[in-house]
Design a protein around this motif. Structure first.
Motif, PDB file in Angstrom:
ATOM      1  N   THR A  12       0.860  -1.182   0.000  1.00 38.04           N
ATOM      2  CA  THR A  12       0.000   0.000   0.000  1.00 38.04           C
ATOM      3  C   THR A  12       0.894   1.229   0.000  1.00 38.04           C
ATOM      4  N   GLU A  14       0.624   5.523   0.122  1.00 42.14           N
ATOM      5  CA  GLU A  14      -0.143   6.759   0.255  1.00 42.14           C
ATOM      6  C   GLU A  14       0.698   7.884  -0.306  1.00 42.14           C
ATOM      7  N   THR A 115      -4.504   6.662  -2.056  1.00 44.20           N
ATOM      8  CA  THR A 115      -4.059   5.406  -1.447  1.00 44.20           C
ATOM      9  C   THR A 115      -4.192   4.312  -2.499  1.00 44.20           C
TER      10      THR A 115
END
Length: 154
Positions: A12, A14, A115
């Motif tokens: 992930t 961001e 995100t």
């Protein structure tokens, strides 16, 4: 001959952008803009049919001249909020990575937090998770440069 192997991985990322979610989302949806920040000048071919069920295809060559194809199918699009797509990276038409990606756009005052989460399977050692994550971070930085560049002359 390459030994058969499978590596599963999820990452992930961001990334904050100093613009609202509408403009950021449009940079993913507009074929010309997406070609500049995602495909880049090194790509031989880029096409984008940005709709649920639509395809995005980018083709180029490795340093050794092998054909690379990155093909994505869009499964879910909520304008200004999220994009969900699955992708296959192929070398000489043989799949080397298969992934599912979710991109979310969260307004934060006058900017947006993007995100991106990717779940992928890496086949036969052709690509590694850290390479894909590095490449994705590079794409997101290129997107930021695209959005902060002076306006293009038509």
């Amino acid at each position: 001959m390459t030994e058969a192997s499978v590596v599963n991985s999820t990452f992930t990322i961001e990334h904050d952008y100093a613009i609202g979610p509408t403009r950021l989302f449009e940079a993913w949806a507009d074929p010309d803009t997406k070609a500049r920040w995602f495909a880049g000048a090194a790509a031989d071919h880029h096409e984008l049919d940005f709709k649920v069920g639509g395809l995005e295809i980018t083709r180029g060559r490795t340093g050794e001249g092998e054909l690379l194809t990155f093909a994505s199918r869009y499964h879910d699009i909520v304008v200004g909020e999220r994009i969900v797509y699955s992708s296959t990276l192929s070398v000489r038409e043989a799949p080397v990575t298969v992934s599912l990606t979710t991109v979310q756009f969260q307004p934060q005052g006058d900017h947006t937090t993007l995100t991106l989460t990717e779940h992928a399977v890496y086949l036969d050692g052709h690509e590694q998770p850290k390479w894909r994550e590095h490449g994705t971070r590079h794409h997101l930085a290129t997107l930021e440069a695209e959005l902060t560049a002076p306006l293009r002359q038509i």
